[in-house]
Design a protein around this motif. Sequence first.
Motif: not given
Ligand code: SAM
Length: 360
Positions: A81, A120, A173, A175, A195, A244, A246, A320
Amino acid sequence: MEATRWKKLIDELDHNHRLSADGYRSLLEQRFTVQDADLKEEMDRYLFEHARNRQQQNFGRKIYVRGLIEFTNYCKNNCYYCGIRRDNRRVERYRLTEEQILECCAEGYRLGYRTFVLQGGEDSYFTDDRICDIIKAVKLRYPDCALTLSIGEHSRDSYRRWFAAGADRYLLRHETADEQHYRYLHPDTLSLQNRKACLWALKEIGYQVGAGFMVGSPGQTMDHLVEDLLFLSELQPHMIGIGPFITHQDTPFAKEKNGSVEQTLFLLGILRLMFPSGLLPATTALGTLAPDGRERGILAGANVIMPNLSPTAVRKQYSLYDNKICTGEESAQCTQCIKGRLRSIGYEMTVDRGDHPDIQ
Ligand code: SAM
Ligand code: FES
């Protein structure tokens, strides 16, 4: 469902801070499948009024702010995602230096922020030692500030070292709490078991912990959401971040549907009743799908907002998902914008570092 059953479920949740799996399922099913617009509105009004009562009992009309510093968009993971996943060759990668991170903190401190969140991808350039050095440097300059890490899954030993170096909180998260759904969202190198083990380890070490999930992620069912709520009830995290899902155009889920703002708001209301003194952010993803999404999040029970403190030059690269807000030229004004938005709904930003009330 008879007309008063959903009200009884909301009352029960408000009173006991939990429902049975069937209770959560009935409430979500009714709200997410109902066609009658008046009934939808009535359910939202009833839930959000209860949620705001709890929010204001515990926090008044104060909203905590956390300055988000997105310090690297390199990631070894390949979550289906996520826009900064390893296999997305179209991302221009960046890393902030320690000095740049400290500059973000200085700017944040000047603007009244007393919590910094270092987020990050899982970037092996940032070894345990480098992360320790950054934590110590930030805490030396800003001993009155809380430092949150959000850098994914690591060993218990790394988490311990960073805590000893001064990190206070950790956002990870979960997830999705469903094994099969987790498989659907992630490649085989990642597991729900790990996780969850990370989250329990972080709690045990003494961090204030944040978990959470995306609403409307591909393949998500009502039963998965029920599992998420039951898992959160068991984990009892200090913070719960939901937003949400996205789509991002350069991921395997590019053609999927976005999550729903309404469903996210309803779940925020439920979470406020489950965790009356919990920290619930009105997320950037919510603000991305609706111009007033974060304000509506607060009116549904959220009490935290996480404005972006990353240098404006790199914000677009931490994409993201598509059309993420606060990445353009206007973004230097985030704090003023947030203050104005809060004021418009009768809330105010507080400079308090906003620890969970259970933390001394
Ligand atoms: N790498 C760390 C991790 O995995 O916890 C922190 C960065 S990660 C990008 C932070 C959060 O962005 C993720 O836990 C995820 O829930 C959210 N995220 C990533 N892609 C997304 C998307 N397409 N739409 C909404 N939330 C998103
Ligand atoms: Fe690593 Fe998204 S895949 S941060």
